[in-house]
Scaffold this active site. Sequence first.
Site, PDB file in Angstrom:
ATOM      1  N   ARG A 117       0.827  -1.199   0.000  1.00 30.48           N
ATOM      2  CA  ARG A 117       0.000   0.000   0.000  1.00 30.48           C
ATOM      3  C   ARG A 117       0.854   1.239   0.000  1.00 30.48           C
ATOM      4  O   ARG A 117       2.033   1.187   0.257  1.00 30.48           O
ATOM      5  CB  ARG A 117      -0.889   0.005   1.236  1.00 30.48           C
ATOM      6  CG  ARG A 117      -0.133  -0.339   2.560  1.00 30.48           C
ATOM      7  CD  ARG A 117      -0.634   0.333   3.773  1.00 30.48           C
ATOM      8  NE  ARG A 117      -0.468   1.779   3.700  1.00 30.48           N
ATOM      9  CZ  ARG A 117       0.684   2.435   3.888  1.00 30.48           C
ATOM     10  NH1 ARG A 117       1.809   1.776   4.113  1.00 30.48           N
ATOM     11  NH2 ARG A 117       0.722   3.746   3.838  1.00 30.48           N
ATOM     12  N   GLY A 118       0.223   2.360  -0.360  1.00 31.69           N
ATOM     13  CA  GLY A 118       0.965   3.616  -0.416  1.00 31.69           C
ATOM     14  C   GLY A 118       1.292   3.943  -1.858  1.00 31.69           C
ATOM     15  O   GLY A 118       1.867   3.124  -2.575  1.00 31.69           O
ATOM     16  N   ALA A 119       0.942   5.147  -2.280  1.00 29.14           N
ATOM     17  CA  ALA A 119       0.966   5.486  -3.705  1.00 29.14           C
ATOM     18  C   ALA A 119       2.244   5.090  -4.453  1.00 29.14           C
ATOM     19  O   ALA A 119       2.177   4.347  -5.434  1.00 29.14           O
ATOM     20  CB  ALA A 119       0.680   6.978  -3.874  1.00 29.14           C
ATOM     21  N   ARG A 165      -7.340  -0.212  -6.875  1.00 29.48           N
ATOM     22  CA  ARG A 165      -7.587   0.918  -5.978  1.00 29.48           C
ATOM     23  C   ARG A 165      -7.648   2.178  -6.834  1.00 29.48           C
ATOM     24  O   ARG A 165      -6.672   2.521  -7.504  1.00 29.48           O
ATOM     25  CB  ARG A 165      -6.498   1.043  -4.895  1.00 29.48           C
ATOM     26  CG  ARG A 165      -6.452  -0.149  -3.947  1.00 29.48           C
ATOM     27  CD  ARG A 165      -5.607   0.126  -2.705  1.00 29.48           C
ATOM     28  NE  ARG A 165      -6.288   1.043  -1.791  1.00 29.48           N
ATOM     29  CZ  ARG A 165      -5.655   1.655  -0.790  1.00 29.48           C
ATOM     30  NH1 ARG A 165      -4.351   1.496  -0.637  1.00 29.48           N
ATOM     31  NH2 ARG A 165      -6.317   2.465   0.022  1.00 29.48           N
ATOM     32  N   GLN A 175      -2.659   2.709  10.023  1.00 37.69           N
ATOM     33  CA  GLN A 175      -1.344   2.746   9.376  1.00 37.69           C
ATOM     34  C   GLN A 175      -0.331   3.521  10.241  1.00 37.69           C
ATOM     35  O   GLN A 175       0.862   3.228  10.231  1.00 37.69           O
ATOM     36  CB  GLN A 175      -1.430   3.401   7.985  1.00 37.69           C
ATOM     37  CG  GLN A 175      -2.120   2.576   6.922  1.00 37.69           C
ATOM     38  CD  GLN A 175      -3.603   2.844   6.811  1.00 37.69           C
ATOM     39  OE1 GLN A 175      -4.269   3.132   7.835  1.00 37.69           O
ATOM     40  NE2 GLN A 175      -4.165   2.746   5.628  1.00 37.69           N
ATOM     41  N   ASP A 204      -2.076  10.700  -2.531  1.00 33.27           N
ATOM     42  CA  ASP A 204      -2.406   9.599  -3.435  1.00 33.27           C
ATOM     43  C   ASP A 204      -2.730  10.093  -4.830  1.00 33.27           C
ATOM     44  O   ASP A 204      -2.594   9.354  -5.801  1.00 33.27           O
ATOM     45  CB  ASP A 204      -3.557   8.786  -2.850  1.00 33.27           C
ATOM     46  CG  ASP A 204      -3.073   8.002  -1.636  1.00 33.27           C
ATOM     47  OD1 ASP A 204      -2.944   8.612  -0.563  1.00 33.27           O
ATOM     48  OD2 ASP A 204      -2.767   6.804  -1.793  1.00 33.27           O
ATOM     49  N   ASN A 241      -5.651  12.386  -0.042  1.00 33.51           N
ATOM     50  CA  ASN A 241      -4.773  11.651   0.862  1.00 33.51           C
ATOM     51  C   ASN A 241      -5.623  10.944   1.901  1.00 33.51           C
ATOM     52  O   ASN A 241      -6.841  11.120   1.958  1.00 33.51           O
ATOM     53  CB  ASN A 241      -3.759  12.592   1.521  1.00 33.51           C
ATOM     54  CG  ASN A 241      -2.611  11.817   2.159  1.00 33.51           C
ATOM     55  OD1 ASN A 241      -1.910  11.058   1.510  1.00 33.51           O
ATOM     56  ND2 ASN A 241      -2.451  12.001   3.467  1.00 33.51           N
ATOM     57  N   LYS A 242      -4.949  10.128   2.725  1.00 34.74           N
ATOM     58  CA  LYS A 242      -5.688   9.338   3.717  1.00 34.74           C
ATOM     59  C   LYS A 242      -6.736  10.174   4.436  1.00 34.74           C
ATOM     60  O   LYS A 242      -6.467  11.317   4.833  1.00 34.74           O
ATOM     61  CB  LYS A 242      -4.693   8.760   4.727  1.00 34.74           C
ATOM     62  CG  LYS A 242      -5.286   7.873   5.791  1.00 34.74           C
ATOM     63  CD  LYS A 242      -6.126   6.733   5.227  1.00 34.74           C
ATOM     64  CE  LYS A 242      -5.398   5.955   4.176  1.00 34.74           C
ATOM     65  NZ  LYS A 242      -6.291   5.079   3.373  1.00 34.74           N
TER      66      LYS A 242
HETATM   67  C1  LIG Z   1       2.709   8.634   0.083  1.00 35.36           C
HETATM   68  S1  LIG Z   1       1.902   7.164  -0.235  1.00 35.36           S
HETATM   69  C2  LIG Z   1       1.182   6.888   1.266  1.00 35.36           C
HETATM   70  C3  LIG Z   1      -0.240   7.305   1.226  1.00 35.36           C
HETATM   71  O1  LIG Z   1      -1.035   6.141   0.950  1.00 35.36           O
HETATM   72  C4  LIG Z   1      -1.842   5.925   2.077  1.00 35.36           C
HETATM   73  O2  LIG Z   1      -3.040   5.330   1.774  1.00 35.36           O
HETATM   74  P1  LIG Z   1      -3.171   3.730   1.931  1.00 35.36           P
HETATM   75  O3  LIG Z   1      -2.534   3.356   3.225  1.00 35.36           O
HETATM   76  O4  LIG Z   1      -4.673   3.527   1.896  1.00 35.36           O
HETATM   77  O5  LIG Z   1      -2.476   3.148   0.722  1.00 35.36           O
HETATM   78  C5  LIG Z   1      -2.042   7.311   2.625  1.00 35.36           C
HETATM   79  O6  LIG Z   1      -2.934   8.062   1.852  1.00 35.36           O
HETATM   80  C6  LIG Z   1      -0.656   7.841   2.535  1.00 35.36           C
HETATM   81  O7  LIG Z   1      -0.521   9.215   2.605  1.00 35.36           O
END
Ligand SMILES: CSC[C@H]1O[C@H](OP(=O)(O)O)[C@H](O)[C@@H]1O
Length: 380
Positions: free
Chosen positions: A64-66, A98, A212, A253, A263-264
């Site tokens: 996970r994570g962009a 996603r 997270q 994201d 973003n989250k």
């Molecule tokens: C900079 S990428 C990390 C970014 O992704 C996270 O979302 P997720 O955990 O659902 O993939 C979150 O938005 C972070 O800022």
Amino acid sequence: MADQQARPGEDKRPSEIPVIRWEEPPEGPVLILLDQTRLPSEEVELVCTDASALMEAIRALAVRGAPVLGIAGAYGVALAAARGFDVDEAAEALESARPTAVNLSVGVRRALAAYRDALTTTGDPTAAATAALAAAQALHREDAEASARMAAHGLALLDELMPGGGHRVLTHCNTGALVSGGEGTAFAVALAAHRAGRLRRLWVDETRPLLQGARLTAWEAARRGMAYTLLTDSAAGSLFAAGEVDAVLIGADRIAADGSVANKVGSYPLAVLARYHHVPFIVVAPVTTIDPDTPDGASIEVEQRPGFEVTEILTPQASAVGGGGGVPLAPLGTQAYNPAFDVTPPELVTAIVTEEGAVSPVTPQALAALSARARATPAA
Ligand SMILES: CSC[C@H]1O[C@H](OP(=O)(O)O)[C@H](O)[C@@H]1O
């Protein structure tokens, strides 16, 4: 308050297991992931032998994570090509895993273009599979290099905004090595400040519902020997009110052409708090997260996730995709609103830091110039 204190000299990557890696055992190529749903209690490898398995891993946030989603998407195309699956079908499935993180599409499309170009010029599926893998590996390297440059630009901005060091930084979700080919995005800036002796405190939002922050960022900060303190998302306001936050550092994201930042979920309230308390709200993301094809925040598709992520505490055994099996937090049958992201308008963003430098104020023109500069910069 018993805060974690900095441990100078201790500076370890989150795990001995790489976040993502390609291997070619005799039985055929595989993509191996560090399963982020099992952290921090277990460091477990997840072996993907096809794009379908990788798609499920992405949906479950095992990876996970962009930025790392882009790397995974590119390797997923290479995996399908190497194993003789339908590459176009695999690419479509991966992109759909996603919808908000634009880097996933960027990575998939980059490997797919390399595959198609090679197939057109050589007519050889093996050569095309090799080209797709080379594209994924190049993206992996470039992301590591971009992470280091973002960290340097971000620390320079913190020092410019708050001369004298001793930065107290609040971060949300997880943006460290677990989301990157390198050391991350926003977290990498805080880590650079720590290494330079200028991080007084890292405030870590737990980041409900999938935690997270508590599970991943606190773990990364501990491994890095950083001074960090975990807090509930709802406690952030009182930290601002007490004057305990010098800057907010978050990832992204998708950044729309007008500078709106997806973003989250929970990022937008932090932006409002930061504005009210005159605290810089800094977004850190690679240029590839800026999406010129998405005009504004209203155009960003915000991923809606299953309600059980809110109504249950997910145990390692409870699949984050299959659902159920967690410890109930609400009466059975409770309906939950669970957007994975929210959108912050550009007027609440102090700066966007990328590997090409920082943009402040955030305007469509400045973002377009940044993207043009990135295109003009030779790849690593
Ligand atoms: C900079 S990428 C990390 C970014 O992704 C996270 O979302 P997720 O955990 O659902 O993939 C979150 O938005 C972070 O800022």
